[in-house]
Design a protein around this motif. Structure first.
Motif, PDB file in Angstrom:
ATOM      1  N   VAL A 127       0.838  -1.196   0.000  1.00 58.26           N
ATOM      2  CA  VAL A 127       0.000   0.000   0.000  1.00 58.26           C
ATOM      3  C   VAL A 127       0.874   1.248   0.000  1.00 58.26           C
ATOM      4  O   VAL A 127       2.016   1.218   0.443  1.00 58.26           O
ATOM      5  N   THR A 128       0.306   2.338  -0.488  1.00 52.55           N
ATOM      6  CA  THR A 128       0.976   3.626  -0.403  1.00 52.55           C
ATOM      7  C   THR A 128       0.471   4.339   0.847  1.00 52.55           C
ATOM      8  O   THR A 128      -0.563   3.954   1.417  1.00 52.55           O
ATOM      9  N   SER A 129       1.167   5.373   1.256  1.00 56.03           N
ATOM     10  CA  SER A 129       0.712   6.164   2.400  1.00 56.03           C
ATOM     11  C   SER A 129      -0.685   6.709   2.133  1.00 56.03           C
ATOM     12  O   SER A 129      -1.538   6.712   3.016  1.00 56.03           O
TER      13      SER A 129
ATOM     14  N   ARG B 152      -4.819  10.979   9.216  1.00 51.15           N
ATOM     15  CA  ARG B 152      -4.159  12.075   8.521  1.00 51.15           C
ATOM     16  C   ARG B 152      -2.727  11.658   8.157  1.00 51.15           C
ATOM     17  O   ARG B 152      -2.180  10.744   8.746  1.00 51.15           O
ATOM     18  N   GLN B 153      -2.140  12.363   7.211  1.00 54.93           N
ATOM     19  CA  GLN B 153      -0.811  12.016   6.728  1.00 54.93           C
ATOM     20  C   GLN B 153       0.230  11.932   7.845  1.00 54.93           C
ATOM     21  O   GLN B 153       0.995  10.957   7.886  1.00 54.93           O
ATOM     22  N   PRO B 154       0.271  12.907   8.784  1.00 55.08           N
ATOM     23  CA  PRO B 154       1.297  12.793   9.831  1.00 55.08           C
ATOM     24  C   PRO B 154       1.127  11.536  10.699  1.00 55.08           C
ATOM     25  O   PRO B 154       2.116  10.933  11.109  1.00 55.08           O
TER      26      PRO B 154
ATOM     27  N   ASN C  23       6.794   4.817  10.527  1.00 54.17           N
ATOM     28  CA  ASN C  23       8.124   4.881  11.144  1.00 54.17           C
ATOM     29  C   ASN C  23       8.231   3.871  12.280  1.00 54.17           C
ATOM     30  O   ASN C  23       9.261   3.201  12.429  1.00 54.17           O
ATOM     31  N   TYR C  24       7.180   3.754  13.096  1.00 54.46           N
ATOM     32  CA  TYR C  24       7.160   2.779  14.190  1.00 54.46           C
ATOM     33  C   TYR C  24       7.268   1.357  13.628  1.00 54.46           C
ATOM     34  O   TYR C  24       8.048   0.533  14.124  1.00 54.46           O
TER      35      TYR C  24
END
Length: 123
Positions: free
Chosen positions: A41-43, A53-55, A62-63
């Motif tokens: 999958v993409t973000s 949300r994106q962030p 990252n986790y």
């Protein structure tokens, strides 16, 4: 990605709730559920499926990368400028991820029990 993957289904939502009960953050739980339902999958896909949300997706990815549970591949856009698209793939079977979470929960509970025993000894 097929049409089923556009939104999380009841099973995905139940998985998210169970992971959260095990102290997995909501963004990580939702991201894991999205990854489990697709090969890669993409973000942006995760944002749409999970309604994060994106962030939040970025922090969750990252986790997952820090735990070596996902692999990221950057692919240049076919046309236009801009950042490359990141494609994420779950690299560890969900059973192993659940085992890791289980070990963490057991260790935390053992520590709590030790603290209770120490409190009893002090009183």
């Amino acid at each position: 990605m097929n049409s089923r993957d556009i939104y999380m289904d009841d099973e995905d939502n139940e998985m998210v709730l169970l992971l959260q009960k095990l102290n997995v953050s909501k963004p990580v739980a939702k991201t894991l559920a999205c990854l489990l339902g697709s090969e890669s999958v993409t973000s942006r896909d995760v944002e749409m499926m999970s309604r994060l949300r994106q962030p939040e997706v970025s922090i969750a990815m990252n986790y997952l990368q820090k735990n070596n549970w996902v692999e990221v591949e950057e692919v240049k856009k076919k046309q236009g400028k801009g950042r490359p698209i990141k494609i994420y793939t779950l690299t560890v079977p969900m059973d192993e991820i659940i085992d890791t979470i289980e070990q963490k929960v057991i260790a935390e509970n053992e520590m709590m029990l030790e603290n209770i025993e120490r409190l009893k000894a002090l009183s």
